[in-house]
Motif scaffolding. Structure first.
Motif, PDB file in Angstrom:
ATOM      1  N   PHE A  60       0.849  -1.195   0.000  1.00  0.00           N
ATOM      2  CA  PHE A  60       0.000   0.000   0.000  1.00  0.00           C
ATOM      3  C   PHE A  60       0.883   1.242   0.000  1.00  0.00           C
ATOM      4  O   PHE A  60       0.976   1.955  -0.993  1.00  0.00           O
ATOM      5  CB  PHE A  60      -0.934  -0.018   1.212  1.00  0.00           C
ATOM      6  N   CYS A  61       1.581   1.481   1.102  1.00  0.00           N
ATOM      7  CA  CYS A  61       2.456   2.658   1.194  1.00  0.00           C
ATOM      8  C   CYS A  61       3.323   2.539   2.439  1.00  0.00           C
ATOM      9  O   CYS A  61       2.831   2.206   3.515  1.00  0.00           O
ATOM     10  CB  CYS A  61       1.611   3.932   1.256  1.00  0.00           C
ATOM     11  N   SER A  62       4.609   2.832   2.282  1.00  0.00           N
ATOM     12  CA  SER A  62       5.544   2.742   3.406  1.00  0.00           C
ATOM     13  C   SER A  62       5.746   4.080   4.106  1.00  0.00           C
ATOM     14  O   SER A  62       6.607   4.209   4.978  1.00  0.00           O
ATOM     15  CB  SER A  62       6.901   2.218   2.915  1.00  0.00           C
ATOM     16  N   GLY A  63       4.948   5.085   3.731  1.00  0.00           N
ATOM     17  CA  GLY A  63       5.012   6.369   4.419  1.00  0.00           C
ATOM     18  C   GLY A  63       5.781   7.417   3.642  1.00  0.00           C
ATOM     19  O   GLY A  63       5.912   7.361   2.422  1.00  0.00           O
ATOM     20  N   MET A  64       6.302   8.394   4.367  1.00  0.00           N
ATOM     21  CA  MET A  64       7.047   9.479   3.735  1.00  0.00           C
ATOM     22  C   MET A  64       8.348   8.964   3.148  1.00  0.00           C
ATOM     23  O   MET A  64       8.980   8.070   3.709  1.00  0.00           O
ATOM     24  CB  MET A  64       7.348  10.567   4.780  1.00  0.00           C
ATOM     25  N   ASP A  65       8.756   9.545   2.026  1.00  0.00           N
ATOM     26  CA  ASP A  65      10.024   9.192   1.408  1.00  0.00           C
ATOM     27  C   ASP A  65      11.146   9.765   2.275  1.00  0.00           C
ATOM     28  O   ASP A  65      11.511  10.941   2.164  1.00  0.00           O
ATOM     29  CB  ASP A  65      10.088   9.758  -0.010  1.00  0.00           C
ATOM     30  N   LEU A  66      11.699   8.929   3.161  1.00  0.00           N
ATOM     31  CA  LEU A  66      12.718   9.393   4.095  1.00  0.00           C
ATOM     32  C   LEU A  66      14.023   9.761   3.400  1.00  0.00           C
ATOM     33  O   LEU A  66      14.776  10.610   3.889  1.00  0.00           O
ATOM     34  CB  LEU A  66      12.975   8.325   5.163  1.00  0.00           C
TER      35      LEU A  66
END
Length: 255
Positions: A60-66
């Protein structure tokens, strides 16, 4: 529309797919802007009744592009929509999250910003920001305690540990479980059921349900009354009753 978000119209359903599989669909600024534009398109098109948000490549999504954040300080926020172009201002029309794989950090918060969640039995959710010296400031700390028991929400936020979809289904956060690889199909089935209903009624019902949780019990009916008055004099209400009497499918006008 950016390649970072693919869109597809399936009759009255608007499918939005985060498309950065090489980064587990981590959200950078371009992705956030593209998702905001896709959500604007959903609300602006009278032929569209409901949206489905999913991710490409099995996550789905791993969050903000760190990596982007570390390199340039880039934060994927869009105006008053907040993180991902969604978290602080969801669309007026219903939105379903179809979750495969990981929904982590901002990715979990994107799912929380949706009205309904359909997830693979093998999906994993979490807000692990504290493990990186951050906090889940795009809804994790605000929405989780109102969706699952307080102590479980506190555990999720303070430990940063992951939770599997089966447990979150038991706790009521996940509406429906699907077999691996079938989350989108299950979400589309739910979306089509909702899309068959009166669009004016659906939008109004979503608004009342989402807002009324903050109303004082003694004020609820007084606050609800002016917000639903238009429903009972609408063309759709007349059509719904007429179609029932005539034993046919309603033809909605959305007014």
């Amino acid at each position: 529309m950016s390649d970072c978000v693919e869109v597809q119209r399936l009759d009255a359903v608007w499918v939005m797919r985060l498309n950065r599989p090489q980064a587990r669909n981590a959200v950078n600024l371009e992705t956030a802007q593209a998702l905001a534009a896709a959500l604007d398109a959903l609300d602006a098109d009278p032929e569209l009744r409901i949206g489905v948000l999913t991710g490409a490549g099995g996550n789905f999504c791993s969050g903000m592009d760190l990596k982007a954040f570390a390199a340039t300080g880039e934060r994927p926020y869009v105006g008053n929509r907040g993180f991902g172009g969604l978290c602080e201002k969801p669309p007026a029309k219903p939105l379903i999250a179809a979750v495969e794989g990981y929904a982590l950090a901002g990715g979990c918060e994107l799912a929380l910003a949706c009205d309904l969640i359909v997830a693979s039995r093998e999906a994993r959710f979490g807000v692990p920001e504290v493990k990186r010296g951050l906090v889940p400031g795009s809804g994790g700390m605000l929405r989780l305690p109102s969706h699952i028991p307080y102590h479980v929400a506190m555990e999720a936020v303070l430990t940063g540990d992951f939770f599997d979809a089966e447990r979150l289904h038991q706790l009521g956060l996940v509406n429906r479980l699907a077999e691996p690889g079938q989350a989108l199909d299950a979400a589309l089935a739910m979306a089509r059921t909702i899309a068959d209903n009166g669009p004016l009624a659906v939008r109004t019902a979503k608004s009342i349900v989402s807002q009324s949780r903050n109303w004082r019990p003694e004020d609820r009916f007084d606050l609800q009354r002016p917000r639903i008055a238009h429903i009972f004099v609408s063309e759709d209400a007349h059509e719904g009753a007429t179609a029932f009497a005539e034993k046919r499918k309603p033809v909605w006008k959305g007014k």
